[in-house]
Design a protein around this motif. Structure first.
Motif, PDB file in Angstrom:
ATOM      1  N   HIS A  98       0.831  -1.213   0.000  1.00 12.63           N
ATOM      2  CA  HIS A  98       0.000   0.000   0.000  1.00 12.63           C
ATOM      3  C   HIS A  98       0.865   1.262   0.000  1.00 12.63           C
ATOM      4  N   VAL A 101       1.890   2.140  -3.476  1.00 10.85           N
ATOM      5  CA  VAL A 101       0.805   2.771  -4.229  1.00 10.85           C
ATOM      6  C   VAL A 101       0.699   4.245  -3.836  1.00 10.85           C
ATOM      7  N   SER A 121      -4.290  -1.220  -8.521  1.00 15.82           N
ATOM      8  CA  SER A 121      -5.466  -1.933  -8.003  1.00 15.82           C
ATOM      9  C   SER A 121      -5.073  -3.289  -7.438  1.00 15.82           C
ATOM     10  N   SER A 122      -4.252  -4.027  -8.182  1.00 11.96           N
ATOM     11  CA  SER A 122      -3.829  -5.338  -7.696  1.00 11.96           C
ATOM     12  C   SER A 122      -3.023  -5.202  -6.410  1.00 11.96           C
ATOM     13  N   VAL A 124      -3.279  -2.891  -4.123  1.00 10.99           N
ATOM     14  CA  VAL A 124      -4.196  -2.585  -3.020  1.00 10.99           C
ATOM     15  C   VAL A 124      -4.887  -3.865  -2.562  1.00 10.99           C
ATOM     16  N   LEU A 125      -5.410  -4.632  -3.514  1.00 15.52           N
ATOM     17  CA  LEU A 125      -6.236  -5.790  -3.152  1.00 15.52           C
ATOM     18  C   LEU A 125      -5.396  -6.940  -2.613  1.00 15.52           C
ATOM     19  N   VAL A 126      -4.214  -7.171  -3.170  1.00 13.60           N
ATOM     20  CA  VAL A 126      -3.358  -8.234  -2.637  1.00 13.60           C
ATOM     21  C   VAL A 126      -2.825  -7.817  -1.256  1.00 13.60           C
ATOM     22  N   ASP A 128      -4.609  -6.162   0.863  1.00 15.11           N
ATOM     23  CA  ASP A 128      -5.748  -6.513   1.726  1.00 15.11           C
ATOM     24  C   ASP A 128      -5.747  -8.013   2.031  1.00 15.11           C
TER      25      ASP A 128
ATOM     26  N   HIS B  98     -11.796   0.749  -0.745  1.00 16.69           N
ATOM     27  CA  HIS B  98     -10.810   0.205  -1.681  1.00 16.69           C
ATOM     28  C   HIS B  98     -11.442  -0.084  -3.046  1.00 16.69           C
ATOM     29  N   VAL B 102     -10.251   1.118  -6.774  1.00 16.47           N
ATOM     30  CA  VAL B 102     -10.012   0.178  -7.863  1.00 16.47           C
ATOM     31  C   VAL B 102     -10.892   0.503  -9.081  1.00 16.47           C
ATOM     32  N   VAL B 124      -7.194   4.506   0.461  1.00 19.38           N
ATOM     33  CA  VAL B 124      -6.509   3.236   0.720  1.00 19.38           C
ATOM     34  C   VAL B 124      -6.139   3.136   2.194  1.00 19.38           C
ATOM     35  N   LEU B 125      -5.542   4.194   2.734  1.00 19.05           N
ATOM     36  CA  LEU B 125      -5.016   4.123   4.105  1.00 19.05           C
ATOM     37  C   LEU B 125      -6.129   4.156   5.153  1.00 19.05           C
ATOM     38  N   ASP B 128      -7.524   0.797   5.311  1.00 16.67           N
ATOM     39  CA  ASP B 128      -6.668  -0.056   6.146  1.00 16.67           C
ATOM     40  C   ASP B 128      -6.960   0.178   7.630  1.00 16.67           C
ATOM     41  N   PHE B 131     -10.241  -1.424   8.575  1.00 17.76           N
ATOM     42  CA  PHE B 131     -10.067  -2.869   8.582  1.00 17.76           C
ATOM     43  C   PHE B 131      -9.374  -3.297   9.880  1.00 17.76           C
ATOM     44  N   ALA B 158     -11.095 -10.430  -0.284  1.00 17.47           N
ATOM     45  CA  ALA B 158      -9.975  -9.899  -1.058  1.00 17.47           C
ATOM     46  C   ALA B 158      -9.718 -10.776  -2.284  1.00 17.47           C
ATOM     47  N   VAL B 162      -9.866  -9.571  -6.230  1.00 19.22           N
ATOM     48  CA  VAL B 162      -8.787  -9.781  -7.202  1.00 19.22           C
ATOM     49  C   VAL B 162      -9.312 -10.574  -8.404  1.00 19.22           C
ATOM     50  N   LEU B 165     -11.164  -8.269 -10.594  1.00 18.95           N
ATOM     51  CA  LEU B 165     -10.232  -7.409 -11.333  1.00 18.95           C
ATOM     52  C   LEU B 165      -9.629  -8.171 -12.509  1.00 18.95           C
TER      53      LEU B 165
END
Lengths: 338, 338
Positions: A98, A101, A121-122, A124-126, A128, B98, B102, B124-125, B128, B131, B158, B162, B165
């Motif tokens: 993250h 990014v 995007s990948s 961020v999601l990976v 997560d 997130h 994306v 994004v942060l 996080d 979460f 998650a 992916v 995506l």
């Protein structure tokens, strides 16, 4: 969080402290690597591919080593500390994905960053996914107390990252603010990694607190050295990939020292370059100003003080090979800057 | 995950099932809202501001309501289910933040999306952070079993994101692949929300499994209706913010039906528009093809079948007001599409 630690050798050719610690914990570390690879599998191909790109890129596993050493130091063993160590590395890895990014970084551990190859995007999601998997690992230990420690650290890290983002391009960032940021974004995970190891060893009291302090202070030293290395450390001409913080408009401690010691013209320079307009020439002027005000050396002095506090915290703990290796680690962290 | 549920009224003017469920659980829900606001505080201003922008934007709290109802249905009460319900909403909120990064979404719940206002990095942060806070809340319950359920769901979500995506712009996405994606990205959290409620009520056996099935099937119905609504549902001219999935090159079930029933020319059209080139005219042609092949009605039929399975799963559970309200919820979810 800056460049990874390379396979450095000491001037005398002997292995550095982190390698000695890894050797001391070789069996544990191999088991942790196996846990890491087991838990990053997924039928969704991009997940293991992207995760392996980062996790197998030669990071030193300093944080999981701290968890393992803390547990062993206090007589703890078995699967619990190994699972926690893997969980700690996953939290760290998710943060790196993250971070890259957020910072639009194109390099990480000397390779193209994951976001450069697979896209933001990948990443961020990976990230997560790895973060979730870290909690799966913690749940497997069945120990709610370590979950508490690491879940708190995870939210503090996110707070630190947001604080850092909010402070970017703010040329007036104070030393206190900078320290707040690095306590949260970096030291919190080192502290939690050490404390969780102690708790997993069944020693949640004074020893866990001592290890938490050790981790926190070591993490601060580590980040200060990272920030010095981002301007080339004491050997500015040798550094690779330097200047990331400068390009991101981040006020780190070297800049704080140079700015606060500078005259009006220098402060105007820092305001301009931190605020947004930066050229390569500006970076060279920045390096010259850091040198004029001894800012790298002062930053490394500060790192050395935190490393000393980390060592001091260990004195409350049983004297054994693990304690000695952790103590040596504090030297290693500071030596990186020279 | 598509648009939020509005404050809809039934044609007869009575409140919809989700509002009746909220009324039945009014005290619990107020406590959950308080927990949510307590746990999204931070001295770092952008965190509560950004989080409140999303969380206070009028979402219906369907997932936390399911957790609360599941617990109450089985005689559970007290703080545990409330904390879990808040944790579930945090996981959902983090996912939305997130997702919008994306999907580059500019609208969410009828307002500018957080990433539009605060930028992708903050979204994004703060995602996080939310979460991590969801795990803080779960840890507070001291119940490792619910942590297991929700941590597993988090990694499955998650994976689903992916997978989605990776499938974007793939015009050959099959119905099976689409179902795999929505089981993971949407139904897993509904299922975990319901199961965790049962486990928090001290009923981890057959009743938890029945509620898990209920949640999974309800989640599938919910997502299918969402995907139909993204093409305007049965009243295509009335929908707002339609066409997001089309613009993102996502193959959802309506497209699967229209594509598979289409002739060669139509399939070529879908290949082209899913693959990358899309105009407003293309969207109108897409709507016409969906209509020609009855694709929205078929999608809503599929949703109705999953809603029926959700209702069937409830039959194994004690008959009371909470069970009835959950059963009504399955109607609500499907009615949204009309």
């Amino acid at each position: 969080m800056g460049p990874a630690v390379g396979q450095a050798k000491k001037p005398d050719g002997g292995p550095h402290a982190v390698d000695r610690l890894a050797a001391l914990l070789a069996e544990d570390l191999a088991a942790v690597d196996q846990l890491i690879h087991q838990h990053m599998t997924s039928p969704v191909g991009v997940i293991p591919n992207l995760a392996a790109h980062l996790i197998d890129a030669g990071g030193k596993r300093i944080r999981p080593l701290i968890t393992l050493a803390a547990a062993r130091l206090l007589g703890g063993g078995g699967d619990g500390p190994r699972k926690l160590a893997a969980a700690v590395e996953f939290i760290h890895s998710a943060t790196l994905l993250h971070d890259d990014v957020v910072d639009e970084s194109s390099l990480r551990r000397g390779k193209k960053s994951a976001n450069t190859i697979w896209g933001n995007s990948s990443s961020v999601l990976v990230g997560d996914f790895l973060f979730a998997r870290s909690f799966n690992l913690m749940v497997e230990t069945g120990d709610i107390q370590v979950l508490d420690i690491l879940a708190r650290a995870a939210s503090v890290i996110a707070e630190g990252e947001v604080m850092q983002l909010a402070a970017a391009n703010d040329a007036e960032t104070t030393r206190e603010r900078y320290m707040q940021i690095i306590v949260a974004k970096t030291a919190a995970l080192f502290a939690a990694a050490a404390k969780a190891g102690a708790v997993a060893a069944g020693r949640p009291g004074a020893e866990a607190t001592a290890l938490e302090t050790f981790g926190c202070e070591l993490g601060l030293a580590f980040q200060l050295v990272d920030d010095a290395l981002d301007y080339g450390g004491m050997a500015a001409t040798m550094g690779k990939n330097i200047g990331d913080d400068f390009r991101d408009g981040k006020v780190t401690l070297p800049v704080v020292f140079a700015r606060d010691a500078g005259d009006d013209g220098e402060r105007a320079f820092w305001r301009r370059v931190v605020g947004g307009e930066r050229t390569d020439d500006d970076f060279h002027r920045a390096l010259a100003l850091l040198k004029r005000h001894n800012a790298i050396a002062l930053t490394l002095d500060a790192a050395r003080q935190h490393a000393q506090r980390a060592r001091d915290a260990l004195s409350a703990l049983p004297a054994n090979a693990y304690r000695e290796a952790l103590s040596d680690l504090t030297d290693f962290v500071v030596e990186r800057g020279y």
